[in-house]
Design a protein around this motif. Structure first.
Motif, PDB file in Angstrom:
ATOM      1  N   TRP A 295       0.735  -1.151  -0.070  1.00  0.00           N
ATOM      2  CA  TRP A 295       0.052   0.133   0.168  1.00  0.00           C
ATOM      3  C   TRP A 295       0.804   1.297   0.039  1.00  0.00           C
ATOM      4  O   TRP A 295       0.756   2.136  -0.668  1.00  0.00           O
ATOM      5  N   PHE A 296       1.950   1.219   0.952  1.00  0.00           N
ATOM      6  CA  PHE A 296       2.680   2.374   1.006  1.00  0.00           C
ATOM      7  C   PHE A 296       3.413   2.985  -0.673  1.00  0.00           C
ATOM      8  O   PHE A 296       3.419   3.890  -0.614  1.00  0.00           O
ATOM      9  N   THR A 309      -1.773  14.928 -11.113  1.00  0.00           N
ATOM     10  CA  THR A 309      -1.125  16.238 -10.901  1.00  0.00           C
ATOM     11  C   THR A 309       0.222  16.149 -11.996  1.00  0.00           C
ATOM     12  O   THR A 309       0.966  15.163 -11.768  1.00  0.00           O
ATOM     13  N   MET A 314       6.535  19.347  -9.902  1.00  0.00           N
ATOM     14  CA  MET A 314       7.139  18.922  -8.911  1.00  0.00           C
ATOM     15  C   MET A 314       8.424  19.659  -8.712  1.00  0.00           C
ATOM     16  O   MET A 314       9.324  19.816  -9.564  1.00  0.00           O
ATOM     17  N   PRO A 315       9.209  19.492  -7.425  1.00  0.00           N
ATOM     18  CA  PRO A 315      10.501  20.047  -7.242  1.00  0.00           C
ATOM     19  C   PRO A 315      11.444  18.814  -8.179  1.00  0.00           C
ATOM     20  O   PRO A 315      11.263  17.738  -8.033  1.00  0.00           O
ATOM     21  N   TRP A 317      14.103  17.220  -7.049  1.00  0.00           N
ATOM     22  CA  TRP A 317      14.256  15.900  -6.522  1.00  0.00           C
ATOM     23  C   TRP A 317      13.040  15.033  -6.640  1.00  0.00           C
ATOM     24  O   TRP A 317      13.628  13.907  -6.610  1.00  0.00           O
ATOM     25  N   ALA A 318      11.956  15.578  -6.754  1.00  0.00           N
ATOM     26  CA  ALA A 318      10.807  14.546  -6.713  1.00  0.00           C
ATOM     27  C   ALA A 318      10.746  14.035  -8.110  1.00  0.00           C
ATOM     28  O   ALA A 318      10.377  12.790  -8.367  1.00  0.00           O
TER      29      ALA A 318
ATOM     30  N   LEU B  25       4.016   0.776  10.380  1.00  0.00           N
ATOM     31  CA  LEU B  25       2.841   1.252  10.693  1.00  0.00           C
ATOM     32  C   LEU B  25       3.155   3.003  11.032  1.00  0.00           C
ATOM     33  O   LEU B  25       2.417   3.833  10.595  1.00  0.00           O
ATOM     34  N   MET B  28       5.818   4.634   7.712  1.00  0.00           N
ATOM     35  CA  MET B  28       5.248   4.999   6.359  1.00  0.00           C
ATOM     36  C   MET B  28       4.317   6.368   6.551  1.00  0.00           C
ATOM     37  O   MET B  28       4.688   7.043   5.510  1.00  0.00           O
ATOM     38  N   VAL B  31       6.987   9.361   6.232  1.00  0.00           N
ATOM     39  CA  VAL B  31       7.539   9.434   4.856  1.00  0.00           C
ATOM     40  C   VAL B  31       6.535   9.767   3.852  1.00  0.00           C
ATOM     41  O   VAL B  31       6.788  10.676   3.247  1.00  0.00           O
ATOM     42  N   GLN B  32       5.293   9.277   3.787  1.00  0.00           N
ATOM     43  CA  GLN B  32       4.014   9.805   2.748  1.00  0.00           C
ATOM     44  C   GLN B  32       3.759  11.135   2.983  1.00  0.00           C
ATOM     45  O   GLN B  32       3.851  11.692   1.851  1.00  0.00           O
ATOM     46  N   LEU B  34       5.563  13.734   4.278  1.00  0.00           N
ATOM     47  CA  LEU B  34       6.741  14.489   3.832  1.00  0.00           C
ATOM     48  C   LEU B  34       6.775  14.607   2.306  1.00  0.00           C
ATOM     49  O   LEU B  34       6.824  15.744   1.564  1.00  0.00           O
ATOM     50  N   LEU B  35       6.689  13.509   1.748  1.00  0.00           N
ATOM     51  CA  LEU B  35       6.951  13.185   0.156  1.00  0.00           C
ATOM     52  C   LEU B  35       6.011  14.129  -0.666  1.00  0.00           C
ATOM     53  O   LEU B  35       6.132  14.872  -1.439  1.00  0.00           O
ATOM     54  N   PHE B  36       4.629  13.691   0.022  1.00  0.00           N
ATOM     55  CA  PHE B  36       3.539  14.218  -0.922  1.00  0.00           C
ATOM     56  C   PHE B  36       3.370  15.907  -0.619  1.00  0.00           C
ATOM     57  O   PHE B  36       3.011  16.757  -1.337  1.00  0.00           O
ATOM     58  N   PHE B  38       5.658  17.725  -0.030  1.00  0.00           N
ATOM     59  CA  PHE B  38       6.586  18.604  -0.911  1.00  0.00           C
ATOM     60  C   PHE B  38       6.574  18.346  -2.321  1.00  0.00           C
ATOM     61  O   PHE B  38       6.665  19.611  -3.068  1.00  0.00           O
ATOM     62  N   ALA B  39       5.905  17.401  -2.654  1.00  0.00           N
ATOM     63  CA  ALA B  39       5.982  17.216  -4.059  1.00  0.00           C
ATOM     64  C   ALA B  39       4.817  17.435  -5.073  1.00  0.00           C
ATOM     65  O   ALA B  39       4.987  17.825  -6.080  1.00  0.00           O
ATOM     66  N   ILE B  40       3.390  17.261  -4.214  1.00  0.00           N
ATOM     67  CA  ILE B  40       2.658  17.277  -4.995  1.00  0.00           C
ATOM     68  C   ILE B  40       1.919  18.483  -5.122  1.00  0.00           C
ATOM     69  O   ILE B  40       1.852  19.369  -4.038  1.00  0.00           O
ATOM     70  N   ILE B 181      -6.480  10.398   3.780  1.00  0.00           N
ATOM     71  CA  ILE B 181      -6.031   8.942   3.194  1.00  0.00           C
ATOM     72  C   ILE B 181      -5.340   7.998   4.009  1.00  0.00           C
ATOM     73  O   ILE B 181      -5.652   6.870   4.125  1.00  0.00           O
ATOM     74  N   ILE B 182      -4.262   8.859   4.585  1.00  0.00           N
ATOM     75  CA  ILE B 182      -3.248   7.873   5.486  1.00  0.00           C
ATOM     76  C   ILE B 182      -4.166   7.398   6.497  1.00  0.00           C
ATOM     77  O   ILE B 182      -4.398   6.295   6.778  1.00  0.00           O
TER      78      ILE B 182
END
Lengths: 373, 368
Positions: A295-296, A309, A314-315, A317-318, B25, B28, B31-32, B34-36, B38-40, B181-182
């Motif tokens: 899932w992750f 999107t 995106m930046p 790095w992404a 648990l 994840m 990480v998610q 932080l990732l999203f 910044f990125a989305i 969502i998480i």
């Protein structure tokens, strides 16, 4: 070869015997494809519009009528005060509020100008931007109408220059979201099914204890793995086929390019996903752990695939991270082959990267499988 | 009561013994988010475009400079012939081609009008439309500069006031969505196997002959997971506040209360899935395959619900995540109190009671 065939037969039987799983594998994804494809639209319409008319003049009514005439806005009843309008916006009943000040018409006639208050709920920044464009377009239109009507606008002696822009939307002239979203959602569903099924499969044998039994049989590990994964590969290809047919029949999604190329790519793509599933299986002890990890990755793959999107925004790095996202390549290839008719040479970079990815993933999976047992 | 406490304690041990799962648990979601976070973004930046300039004069060069100077576009290549447009699109290198007509400058001076085509790759209709609008507005601005001498004053001016998010940051839209969502999926996935695992491992029989009531079993199963999810929620909220500078205009206590309510509803949904499925595999597939895409697509996380067809808007009412996103945005961005979100809160409470009720009922049937 014979051994592999027996395992494949056994696995297929197991899948088809489990009556609870069948609808989940075959019906649920297709149902979602049909239903959810209608949800994925960025179009901004049915904007909940309200106004406060402090002027109650002919001009203010004419302006409000302009808003009522468009299809973008759902004009709600007027609010008597700013306070009530704000409260409605807090409740989420209103997206855009237009406030017409008192003496609007008088100022317009006397001082040849007027000011309007526009309040937009900007939590969804992108939608707010679009709403702002719609509102200012309507106001500009109204402006032109006043100029000719009220002010006897004199033809200027010097005509302004005009750069005419002709927007052309290639490959999807009507900007139909489904043309784009249906194949994308199909990709997501195929990926999810194959990853979840394969990811859970071997760890399940571990959890129940049957993996030990298999390990003592004379079967080779590679035979075992191929026999295990092949049925899921077939299921993935089957889902893609049914999905493509539905996309064609229900949503009229075009298939400009070569169907064969699409299948060639998908057959390699599913190998990447199966390798991943196997890899996850090797590193977990329970089905639940395996599913959490699957899932992750799936959520990351989906949200960073460029489907919902844009990747370019995106930046840096992404964007580099998305290079490792198999779904990104699949979405690209789908768009290119199905909608633009790109050929083998055009998609060669994606094809090669996916192939390398498949080899790498499966190599790692087989290697780690040997190590843990 | 003592028996019940014993049961809950056992469940707690069960969960906390499995360190690997705990690590997954808690790791994840961090990480998610932080990732999203910044990125989305659904803003359009740095889109690669190509230019086909049949005119190649001072005016077109000036316009091209203006376009490449904007943060929206980077001019990647100049192409020579109409036929090449198809080729660059098929390779997927650029998203748009600007096609300036022959004698652009000359026409602009002589006829006061010149034409440019904005050809976009509309396989992604949203991006295509946005690109088209942006190019258009850059050109309009240029045109206005040229026309400065002739003052066309717009009589009516409007200053749009963007409330709740004046800078139009897309992170304000995405952080509440990702949070939802998480929490939704992690919670539902955790409990969805809780009862099926007992069935599959054969320990269910023991549970059935024990004097613990079905209701107690269900509550006892949910209870430890509330702790785990609340910790997850706290971590996510802290990250959104300190890393993404999400404001919490409203009350933190209300936010905490609503988050717990949402978590319990998701856990209850997981239990419901657990009672209706026979194996862990089925339970996992239902909670993953069944919830993931509907939650992402129908909750208003990315796509505006008001633009969906009416039947789908109706279906979206059944998605708990939709109501929680409204609540989150209300508390965090609008700063509203319970008086503005009581309806959404009641709906979530209703759903939780419903999920729990059906679970207990289904569980009882198995008992007989």
């Amino acid at each position: 070869m014979k051994t592999i065939r027996y395992i494949i037969q056994k696995e297929f039987k197991q899948i088809f015997r489990n009556k609870g799983m069948l609808p989940i594998i075959f019906v649920l994804p297709l149902l979602q494809l049909i239903i959810l494809s209608n949800a994925a639209t960025f179009e901004v319409k049915n904007i909940k519009f309200a106004y406060i008319d402090n002027d109650h003049s002919k001009s203010s009514r004419a302006l409000i009528e302009k808003f009522e005439a468009t299809t973008y806005f759902n004009v709600l009843t007027a609010f008597p005060t700013q306070k009530l309008a704000s409260s409605a916006m807090l409740k989420g009943e209103v997206d855009v509020v237009l406030e017409i000040p008192s003496h609007f018409e008088r100022d317009l006639l006397k001082e040849k100008k007027g000011a309007l208050g526009v309040t937009i709920n900007a939590i969804d920044g992108a939608a707010a931007g679009v709403e702002n464009v719609y509102v200012s377009q309507i106001i500009q239109n109204y402006n032109r109408h006043i100029k000719t009507d009220l002010m006897q606008f004199s033809e200027s002696q010097f005509q302004p220059v005009d750069i005419a822009t002709i927007p052309l939307f290639w490959y999807n002239e009507t900007l139909n979201y489904k043309t784009f979203m249906v194949p994308g959602i199909l990709v997501l569903l195929v990926t999810m099914i194959t990853l979840f099924l394969s990811g859970m499969n071997i760890v399940r044998e571990k959890e129940i204890g049957t993996l030990e039994q298999i390990n003592v049989t004379p079967i080779k590990k590679s035979q075992f793995i191929i026999g295990k994964l092949f049925p899921f590969w077939v299921i993935g290809m089957g889902l893609l086929t049914i999905g493509l047919i539905l996309a064609r029949l229900i949503f009229n999604v075009p298939m400009v390019g070569s169907l064969l190329l699409m299948y060639l790519y998908t057959s390699i793509f599913i190998l990447v996903i199966l390798g991943m599933g196997l890899f996850i299986s090797n590193f977990t002890d329970t089905q639940q752990q395996a599913m959490f990890i699957a899932w992750f990755f799936v959520v990351i793959f989906i949200l960073m695939s460029g489907l919902f999107t844009p990747i370019e925004s995106m930046p840096e790095w992404a964007q580099i991270l998305t290079e490792f996202n198999p779904i990104k390549y699949f979405v690209e290839v789908m768009r290119m082959v199905m909608l633009k008719g790109s050929g083998f040479i055009d998609i060669l970079p994606q094809l090669v990267k996916t192939l390398i990815y498949a080899l790498l993933m499966n190599g790692l999976a087989v290697w780690s499988y040997k190590k843990t047992t | 009561m003592k028996r019940f406490i014993g049961f809950v304690t056992k469940e707690f041990y069960h969960i906390f013994r499995d360190r690997r799962s705990l690590f997954i648990l808690f790791g994840m979601p961090i990480v998610q988010i932080l990732l999203f976070g910044f990125a989305i973004t659904n803003e359009i930046n740095n889109v690669d475009i190509a230019i086909l300039d049949h005119s190649n004069d001072a005016t077109t060069n000036e316009i091209i400079n203006k376009i490449s100077a904007s943060k929206y576009f980077s001019v990647k290549q100049l192409i020579e012939r109409e036929d090449d447009i198809e080729a660059v699109f098929k390779k997927g290198k650029v998203k748009a081609v600007l096609n300036f007509e022959k004698d652009f400058s000359k026409n602009l001076i002589k006829d006061r009008q010149a034409t440019v085509q904005i050809i976009t790759d509309a396989t992604d209709p949203n991006t295509a439309n946005t690109i088209s609008n942006y190019v258009n507005s850059i050109l309009k601005k240029y045109q206005q500069e040229q026309n400065k001498a002739i003052t066309i004053n717009y009589v009516i001016v409007s200053e749009p006031r963007m409330v709740y998010n004046p800078e139009l940051k897309s992170v304000y839209m995405f952080v509440p969505g990702v949070m939802t969502i998480i929490l939704m999926l992690v919670s539902a996935m955790m409990t969805s196997i809780s009862i099926t695992r007992e069935k599959e491992l054969g320990t269910m029989e023991i549970l059935l002959v024990s004097p613990i009531k079905p209701f107690q079993v269900i509550v006892g199963k949910v209870f430890p997971y509330i702790f785990l999810s609340v910790i997850n929620a706290i971590v996510i909220v802290l990250l959104s506040i300190f890393i993404f500078k999400m404001p919490v205009q409203g009350s933190l206590i209300l936010l905490a209360f609503e988050s717990i309510l949402f978590i319990v509803s998701a856990l209850a949904l997981g239990i419901l899935i657990s009672t209706i499925s026979a194996t862990q595999q089925t339970a996992m597939m239902i909670s993953l395959m069944g919830l993931m895409l509907p939650v992402i697509l129908l909750s208003g996380f990315i796509f505006p619900i008001s633009s969906m067809p009416i039947p789908l808007q109706f279906i979206s009412h059944a998605i708990p995540a939709k109501w929680f996103i409204i609540i989150l945005k209300g508390i965090m961005l609008k700063g509203v109190g319970l008086e503005f979100i009581w309806k959404e809160t009641l709906i979530l409470i209703g759903m939780t009671v419903l999920f729990m009720g059906i679970s207990v009922k289904k569980y009882k049937i198995r008992l007989e």
